[in-house]
Design a protein around this motif. Structure first.
Motif, PDB file in Angstrom:
ATOM      1  N   TYR A  78       0.846  -1.219   0.044  1.00  0.00           N
ATOM      2  CA  TYR A  78      -0.114  -0.069   0.051  1.00  0.00           C
ATOM      3  C   TYR A  78       0.780   1.072  -0.100  1.00  0.00           C
ATOM      4  O   TYR A  78       1.842   1.325   0.458  1.00  0.00           O
ATOM      5  N   THR A  79       0.211   2.320  -0.612  1.00  0.00           N
ATOM      6  CA  THR A  79       0.851   3.569  -0.631  1.00  0.00           C
ATOM      7  C   THR A  79      -0.018   4.144   0.860  1.00  0.00           C
ATOM      8  O   THR A  79      -0.794   3.834   1.284  1.00  0.00           O
ATOM      9  N   LEU A  80       0.641   5.375   1.377  1.00  0.00           N
ATOM     10  CA  LEU A  80       0.118   6.014   2.288  1.00  0.00           C
ATOM     11  C   LEU A  80      -1.528   6.346   2.160  1.00  0.00           C
ATOM     12  O   LEU A  80      -2.063   6.100   3.074  1.00  0.00           O
ATOM     13  N   PRO A  81      -2.043   7.008   1.214  1.00  0.00           N
ATOM     14  CA  PRO A  81      -3.200   7.446   1.080  1.00  0.00           C
ATOM     15  C   PRO A  81      -4.411   6.021   1.561  1.00  0.00           C
ATOM     16  O   PRO A  81      -5.068   6.038   2.096  1.00  0.00           O
ATOM     17  N   VAL A  82      -3.795   4.835   0.782  1.00  0.00           N
ATOM     18  CA  VAL A  82      -4.473   3.637   0.875  1.00  0.00           C
ATOM     19  C   VAL A  82      -4.474   3.114   2.309  1.00  0.00           C
ATOM     20  O   VAL A  82      -5.238   2.634   2.837  1.00  0.00           O
ATOM     21  N   GLY A  83      -3.115   3.180   2.843  1.00  0.00           N
ATOM     22  CA  GLY A  83      -3.066   2.913   4.085  1.00  0.00           C
ATOM     23  C   GLY A  83      -3.841   3.647   5.126  1.00  0.00           C
ATOM     24  O   GLY A  83      -4.375   3.110   6.147  1.00  0.00           O
ATOM     25  N   LEU A  84      -3.598   4.869   4.874  1.00  0.00           N
ATOM     26  CA  LEU A  84      -4.491   5.755   5.641  1.00  0.00           C
ATOM     27  C   LEU A  84      -6.071   5.266   5.869  1.00  0.00           C
ATOM     28  O   LEU A  84      -6.708   5.075   7.005  1.00  0.00           O
ATOM     29  N   ARG A  85      -6.496   5.039   4.736  1.00  0.00           N
ATOM     30  CA  ARG A  85      -8.063   4.708   4.448  1.00  0.00           C
ATOM     31  C   ARG A  85      -8.187   3.379   5.378  1.00  0.00           C
ATOM     32  O   ARG A  85      -9.279   3.112   6.083  1.00  0.00           O
ATOM     33  N   MET A  86      -7.333   2.429   4.889  1.00  0.00           N
ATOM     34  CA  MET A  86      -7.381   1.120   5.720  1.00  0.00           C
ATOM     35  C   MET A  86      -7.342   1.196   7.387  1.00  0.00           C
ATOM     36  O   MET A  86      -8.054   0.668   8.031  1.00  0.00           O
ATOM     37  N   MET A  87      -6.421   2.335   7.614  1.00  0.00           N
ATOM     38  CA  MET A  87      -6.101   2.463   9.038  1.00  0.00           C
ATOM     39  C   MET A  87      -7.277   2.817   9.798  1.00  0.00           C
ATOM     40  O   MET A  87      -7.628   2.500  11.025  1.00  0.00           O
ATOM     41  N   VAL A  88      -8.155   3.918   9.192  1.00  0.00           N
ATOM     42  CA  VAL A  88      -8.981   4.531   9.729  1.00  0.00           C
ATOM     43  C   VAL A  88     -10.498   4.044   9.492  1.00  0.00           C
ATOM     44  O   VAL A  88     -11.419   4.479   9.789  1.00  0.00           O
ATOM     45  N   GLY A  89     -10.524   2.890   8.896  1.00  0.00           N
ATOM     46  CA  GLY A  89     -11.703   2.262   8.381  1.00  0.00           C
ATOM     47  C   GLY A  89     -12.426   3.156   7.514  1.00  0.00           C
ATOM     48  O   GLY A  89     -11.943   3.646   6.569  1.00  0.00           O
ATOM     49  N   GLU A  90     -13.578   3.418   7.839  1.00  0.00           N
ATOM     50  CA  GLU A  90     -14.478   4.256   6.965  1.00  0.00           C
ATOM     51  C   GLU A  90     -14.400   5.772   7.444  1.00  0.00           C
ATOM     52  O   GLU A  90     -15.006   6.667   6.976  1.00  0.00           O
ATOM     53  N   PHE A  91     -13.041   5.998   7.862  1.00  0.00           N
ATOM     54  CA  PHE A  91     -12.829   7.397   7.922  1.00  0.00           C
ATOM     55  C   PHE A  91     -13.632   8.051   9.263  1.00  0.00           C
ATOM     56  O   PHE A  91     -13.458   9.178   9.593  1.00  0.00           O
ATOM     57  N   ALA A  92     -14.279   7.321   9.937  1.00  0.00           N
ATOM     58  CA  ALA A  92     -15.145   8.045  10.912  1.00  0.00           C
ATOM     59  C   ALA A  92     -15.014   7.445  12.393  1.00  0.00           C
ATOM     60  O   ALA A  92     -15.124   8.094  13.208  1.00  0.00           O
ATOM     61  N   SER A  93     -14.092   6.361  12.585  1.00  0.00           N
ATOM     62  CA  SER A  93     -14.180   5.590  13.816  1.00  0.00           C
ATOM     63  C   SER A  93     -13.396   6.343  14.764  1.00  0.00           C
ATOM     64  O   SER A  93     -13.683   6.644  15.671  1.00  0.00           O
ATOM     65  N   ASP A  94     -12.010   6.695  14.118  1.00  0.00           N
ATOM     66  CA  ASP A  94     -11.203   7.159  15.243  1.00  0.00           C
ATOM     67  C   ASP A  94     -10.460   8.294  14.913  1.00  0.00           C
ATOM     68  O   ASP A  94      -9.641   8.395  13.856  1.00  0.00           O
ATOM     69  N   TRP A  95     -10.892   9.476  15.068  1.00  0.00           N
ATOM     70  CA  TRP A  95     -10.488  10.929  14.317  1.00  0.00           C
ATOM     71  C   TRP A  95      -9.101  11.298  14.839  1.00  0.00           C
ATOM     72  O   TRP A  95      -8.237  11.871  14.297  1.00  0.00           O
ATOM     73  N   GLY A  96      -8.687  10.711  16.135  1.00  0.00           N
ATOM     74  CA  GLY A  96      -7.336  11.076  16.557  1.00  0.00           C
ATOM     75  C   GLY A  96      -6.350  10.396  15.701  1.00  0.00           C
ATOM     76  O   GLY A  96      -5.369  11.050  15.362  1.00  0.00           O
ATOM     77  N   LEU A  97      -6.318   9.119  15.401  1.00  0.00           N
ATOM     78  CA  LEU A  97      -5.440   8.515  14.600  1.00  0.00           C
ATOM     79  C   LEU A  97      -5.559   9.106  13.008  1.00  0.00           C
ATOM     80  O   LEU A  97      -4.540   9.163  12.482  1.00  0.00           O
ATOM     81  N   PHE A  98      -6.750   9.210  12.649  1.00  0.00           N
ATOM     82  CA  PHE A  98      -6.784   9.964  11.407  1.00  0.00           C
ATOM     83  C   PHE A  98      -6.016  11.058  11.411  1.00  0.00           C
ATOM     84  O   PHE A  98      -5.034  11.245  10.475  1.00  0.00           O
TER      85      PHE A  98
END
Lengths: 477, 276
Positions: free
Chosen positions: B223-243
């Motif tokens: 993965y590159t960073l954007p894809v990784g970010l998306r995976m990391m934060v799931g649907e982008f709503a779960s954990d704002w601190g991590l995002f």
């Protein structure tokens, strides 16, 4: 449609029952011959290159009449190699029909002899016919492939021959040779673009005339050709009160593009003019801070703003509350959802216009303003008569580009409002994306993008023509 | 003088207002990234976190393959920049300096490709990349990114090359330099601002792209960073601190690069256009 290549292996594992008791197992594993069209294709291709190479060498040394003989000879050799290919395909499959099939037949007859094993025998029989029908299909496909390659290569050779004879190649070669330095400079970029940009676009255009979808992934494209049906479906649906309707989406897209570009240019220009005033201290600092939005990756921007517009804890509602207004559910109504997209994209996009305008402003000679001042021009007159006309050449391409980019601004719409509510704030490109990757109607989606392409192309061509007209008007004055 | 003072104050007030609008969202993310997990549930506009913590950054860097994704993105962006700038420079030079059949048409066609919606080229590009055996390889991404960035780069570079006087190369040619030498030793150094800008844009294309990378890269390791970010934060709503922490880490290199090259931005982008 014949599915091709046909299945190649058949496994038969049958228990043999004798008087209701298990006595053994028949375990058969047969393969139809693997069809090898790729190899034939390669063979023919190598032959094509080989022949045309010889042909060009021969060309230098022999007369026209002998060239025709050479062409005839090449045709003959091609035809012979085609016959050889057919022969080898035949033998490949006849080997199967003569040996494997016979073996199966023998087993079958042994089984038939035992009355209790009759069922097993009929099963083997059905499998045997199935195998040979697969083999037949494969064989037919191989033969067809060989024939097509033969015809294709013969035509290609003929085309080269004809081009040489009519001196077209000579002409092309001359032009090419004369400009060889220029062409060698553009060759790498052009090759890359041809392969990875033009081909996909071309493929997309073809897809738009088909009924291609996820379920039809395996079928060849030409079998799915449906003419203009996709376009007619899209354009003849006048139910404009549905959020999925093309005209509604087009309307939203146009509003979206217009508001964005107008705001980008207005804000960018205004800030540029202020930043270009010599009396403002700390201009450099302001400029650096103001272009910051451009530097932030735009998908991150989109997600930040989505967070800022959150109902319960978003900063925007926080600000509203601070001034005594109630919180708003931004993504529940089309208008407010549209505003979230707009805000995000304006935030994101004005630095570009600002930088372009700054560049253009800096290139305007100060003498012009001085002269105007001596003539007693007001600031507004100076702006209207000097600044605006001289900004034009730099701003026009930037605006055209800005329109194209905003029209296709996928990330913001998709990540900020996500088309909410119910696709009301989708623009054309996001709905095309939904058709492709949420409903898997690739053909339909391709037709959508072709329409987008045509709209933008028309817009740009018109614009270039209009700009040219105004430019010449300016010059003639 | 008093009139000017008032005007100055007005201008500064306006600029400060606008700067606040531009940097507030960014500082907001900085605040969230330093706040513990659930602290987004406040409507306070303050930019100072109520509880300060490094835990978000710690989680992102040490509990995810963040470094690996970072390296992938870096390789990808570096490759794209090198290849893209090389391709664009040579082509733009030819378009700027030579008259040859197909010149106008070529430029127009490059511009026209910008109008075809990129997202819909994914399917054919996917088929192509898998046929070339480049699926799940960074090189495939590099190829796609650098070719899609070419048209814009060529337009900028061509405009800039046009402003460089012909005499410079001509004198080099008379002194016995070959075309290639004139190009590499005379034109390229002079075009530094425009090249810096095209390099920056190619870099940003590769660093920021999400959809293609998500389609072509199949294993988490690639993965590159954007894809990784998306995976990391799931649907982008779960954990704002991590995002927030992850997006800060992702943005810092590109913002730093952008800021260090911003002095070229104005001249590089508009030199050709201003000349007309």
């Amino acid at each position: 449609m014949i599915s091709w290549p046909a299945p190649e292996t058949i496994n038969i594992a049958l228990p043999i029952m004798k008087e209701g008791k298990y006595t053994g197992i028949v375990d058969l594993n047969y393969k139809t011959p693997k069809s090898a069209p790729q190899n034939f294709g390669l063979l023919f291709f190598v032959m094509l290159i080989f022949f045309s190479g010889i042909y060009f060498v021969v060309l230098k040394f022999i007369r026209r009449f002998s060239r025709i003989i050479a062409f005839a000879l090449i045709s003959l050799i091609l035809f012979i190699s085609y016959l050889i290919a057919v022969q080898s395909i035949n033998s490949n499959y006849s080997d199967f029909n003569n040996c494997k099939n016979k073996e199966l037949f023998r087993i079958e007859s042994v089984l038939k002899a035992e009355p209790e094993l009759k069922e097993t025998a009929t099963f083997v029989d059905s499998q045997r016919t199935k195998l040979s029908s697969f083999a037949e299909t494969n064989k037919a496909a191989d033969l067809r492939f060989a024939r097509n390659s033969f015809v294709f290569i013969w035509l290609a050779t003929f085309a080269i021959f004809a081009l040489v004879e009519f001196r077209v190649v000579n002409l092309i070669w001359k032009v090419f040779f004369k400009n060889r330095i220029a062409y060698s400079y553009i060759a790498p970029a052009t090759f890359g673009m041809l392969l990875l940009v033009f081909f996909p676009i071309f493929f997309g255009l073809i897809l738009s005339f088909t009924d291609y979808s996820l379920l039809k992934f395996k079928e060849p494209i030409w079998a799915l050709f449906i003419g203009f049906k996709n376009f007619i479906d899209i354009l003849s649906d006048f139910n404009i009160f549905s959020y999925q309707n093309f005209y509604y989406t087009l309307f939203i897209t146009v509003i979206w593009t217009a508001t964005n570009v107008i705001l980008h240019v207005a804000i960018g220009l205004f800030l540029a003019i202020i930043l270009n005033m010599t009396m403002v201290a700390g201009r450099r600092m302001y400029r650096i801070l103001l272009i910051l939005p451009w530097a932030v990756p735009n998908y991150i921007t989109a997600l930040i703003w989505r967070g800022m517009f959150q109902r319960e804890f978003g900063a925007v509602n926080g600000l509203l509350n601070l001034f005594g207004f109630p919180s708003i559910s931004w993504f529940e109504k089309p208008l407010t959802a549209f505003l979230t997209n707009l805000t995000t994209n304006v935030w994101l996009g004005f630095p570009f216009m600002m930088v372009i305008a700054l560049g253009a402003l800096q290139s305007i000679p100060a003498e012009l303003y001085e002269a105007a001042e001596i003539d007693g021009a007001t600031p507004w007159q100076k702006f209207k008569r000097i600044t605006l006309p001289l900004l034009r050449p730099a701003m026009t391409p930037a605006i055209i580009l800005g329109v194209v980019w905003t029209f296709n601004m996928f990330n913001i719409i998709y990540l900020v409002s996500g088309g909410a509510p119910y696709g009301a704030t989708d623009i054309l490109i996001t709905s095309a994306y939904r058709w492709a990757f949420e409903r898997y109607q690739y053909g339909y989606a391709a037709a959508y993008s072709t329409i987008i392409f045509i709209i933008l192309l028309g817009y740009t061509l018109l614009n270039i023509r209009v700009t040219r007209a105004t430019e010449s008007a300016y010059e003639s004055r | 003088m008093k009139k000017y003072l008032f005007r100055k104050i007005l201008i500064h007030a306006f600029l400060i207002f606008w700067v606040t609008i531009t940097i507030y969202p960014i500082l907001w993310v900085v605040k969230i990234s330093f706040s513990p997990g659930k602290s987004l549930v406040t409507t306070s506009l303050s930019l100072i976190p109520e509880q300060f913590t490094w835990s978000n950054f710690h989680t992102v860097i040490f509990e995810m393959p963040f470094f690996r994704w970072f390296m992938n993105s870096a390789i990808c962006a570096a490759g794209t920049t090198t290849l893209g700038v090389f391709l664009a420079c040579t082509a733009a030079y030819a378009y700027s300096r030579f008259k040859f059949p197909g010149r106008r048409e070529g430029m127009m066609t490059f511009l026209i490709t910008q109008m075809f919606p990129g997202t819909l080229m994914i399917i054919p590009q996917f088929i192509l990349i898998s046929k070339l055996g480049l699926l799940n390889r960074l090189f495939g991404l590099i190829l796609i990114y650098s070719t899609t960035a070419i048209p814009f780069c060529i337009w900028i570079l061509k405009g800039y090359f046009d402003t460089i006087p012909l005499d410079l190369e001509e004198s080099a040619l008379i002194d016995g330099a070959s075309r290639n030498q004139a190009f590499w030793y005379v034109i390229i150094p002079l075009a530094r601002p425009a090249i810096a800008i095209t390099a920056l844009f190619s870099f940003m294309t590769a660093w920021n792209e999400y959809i293609l990378a998500a389609t072509f890269m199949e294993t988490e390791f690639k993965y590159t960073l954007p894809v990784g970010l998306r995976m990391m934060v799931g649907e982008f709503a779960s954990d704002w601190g991590l995002f927030a922490a992850a997006s800060l880490l992702i943005s810092i290199p590109v913002v730093a690069l952008f800021m260090s090259l911003q002095k070229y931005l104005i001249s590089g982008l508009t030199a050709g256009a201003v000349k007309g």
